[in-house]
Design a protein around this motif. Structure first.
Motif: not given
Ligand SMILES: [Zn+2]
Ligand SMILES: [Zn+2]
Length: 337
Positions: A111, A113, A115-116, A237, A239
């Motif tokens: 995704h 974000h 942090d990825h 994550c 999500h």
């Molecule tokens: Zn995320």
């Protein structure tokens, strides 16, 4: 042949065409909607998953960060899932673990974000010096490039990364539906949200083709590996909600047990009730192993372990360098035991 007989034949022929074609049409539509085709999938016989970015680290090996990345090695295929939250972390951790990423062509971004996805360009630029094809193909799901507007400007860093990545010769493959990326390895694409799991913390908006709506991270995708021991599901994550993800995976593989869930499940802010509900549902899926990394949360791993009645060796907090090996289970550092 008389006109009447001809008409009769024409009616019989039409009826046959209707009977034959219509069910195929319905099936094709169903498969298209669910994203899963019906043919039997090949099973993966050898698999190793190595965590390359998460918060916890062992002694003298790796850097911990709020982020996620893992290397998947399955039947000779090597694929990187997510790229960490700092530009250099995965590069550094792979070095420390003596893992060469230069012959990995494929990367999955779960995704948008930060942090990825933040390590993508550092890794691509470092590895393409050795092999121009390294990390040159990125699987993403529909929605990852949607604008996330905020008063401070664009929050979706993937919009800028897309330009840089394509300028380096990299190509994105954007999935609208589930797809088999190599025999036995299925990417979910966007996951239908059957249950109202709310496994995300952001409160922003996303600009979709149908307008500005709450950002549910619609592109969130996971990797489902159909192995000889059952399904191994790897999330970024999570999500979309781990129960939604497993429910979707079981549509394709209804008879397979879930051998392992590995990755971030975004349960760290979950209430006791949410944790109990999730653990109860996981029990129905007969999950045998859990590597709860990144945003899963330490308490969540403990609760799930207890509820599922798993031994300490089969449900752990993931560390940098911890691995899951098919047929062997989880190998982890001393901190996570
Ligand atoms: Zn995320
Ligand atoms: Zn995350």
């Amino acid at each position: 042949m008389s006109k009447c007989v001809l008409r009769l034949w024409s009616l019989v022929f039409s009826a046959l065409v209707f009977l034959l074609v219509r069910p195929i049409g319905i099936f094709a539509q169903g498969a298209y909607n669910s994203g899963y085709a019906s043919q039997a999938s090949t099973q993966i016989h050898s698999l190793k998953v190595t965590v390359l970015s998460t918060m916890l680290v062992g002694d003298h090996t790796g850097i911990g960060e709020w982020g996620f990345s893992a290397l998947i090695e399955a039947d000779g295929h090597r694929i990187l899932m997510d790229t960490g939250s700092h530009p250099d972390t995965v590069l550094q951790n792979a070095n420390d673990l003596k893992i060469d990423l230069s012959n990995v062509q494929d990367v999955i971004l779960t995704h948008n974000h930060w942090d990825h996805v933040t390590g993508l360009m550092t890794l691509r630029e470092a590895m393409m010096k050795k092999n121009p094809a390294a990390l040159s193909r990125a699987y993403v799901a529909q929605g990852i490039f949607y604008s996330r507007p905020s008063p401070k400007g664009e929050r979706n860093s993937m919009i800028a990364i897309k330009k840089e990545y394509e300028a380096s010769g990299g190509k994105f493959i954007e999935l609208e539906h589930a797809a088999e990326i190599f025999p036995g390895a299925w990417l979910t694409g966007p996951v239908p949200r059957k249950y109202p799991e709310h496994n995300w913390s952001s409160t922003g908006k996303v600009e979709t083709p149908s307008g500005l709506v709450e950002d549910t991270i619609p592109e969130d995708q996971s990797l489902v590996l159909n192995t000889t021991d059952g399904l191994v599901v790897i999330t970024g994550c999570g999500h979309a909600g781990i129960i939604n993800i497993l429910t979707f995976a079981k549509q394709k593989f209804p008879n397979e047990p879930v051998d392992a869930v590995i990755g971030g499940l975004h349960l760290f802010p979950a209430t006791d009730q949410q944790l109990d509900w999730t653990a109860d549902k996981l029990k129905d899926f007969k999950v045998e192993n859990l590597v709860g990394a990144h945003c899963t949360g330490i308490e969540a791993v403990y609760r799930i372990r207890e509820k599922l009645g798993l031994p300490r060796s089969s449900a752990v907090v993931g560390t940098v360098g911890s691995t899951f090996v098919l047929g062997q289970g989880i190998h982890t550092g001393p901190l996570a035991k």
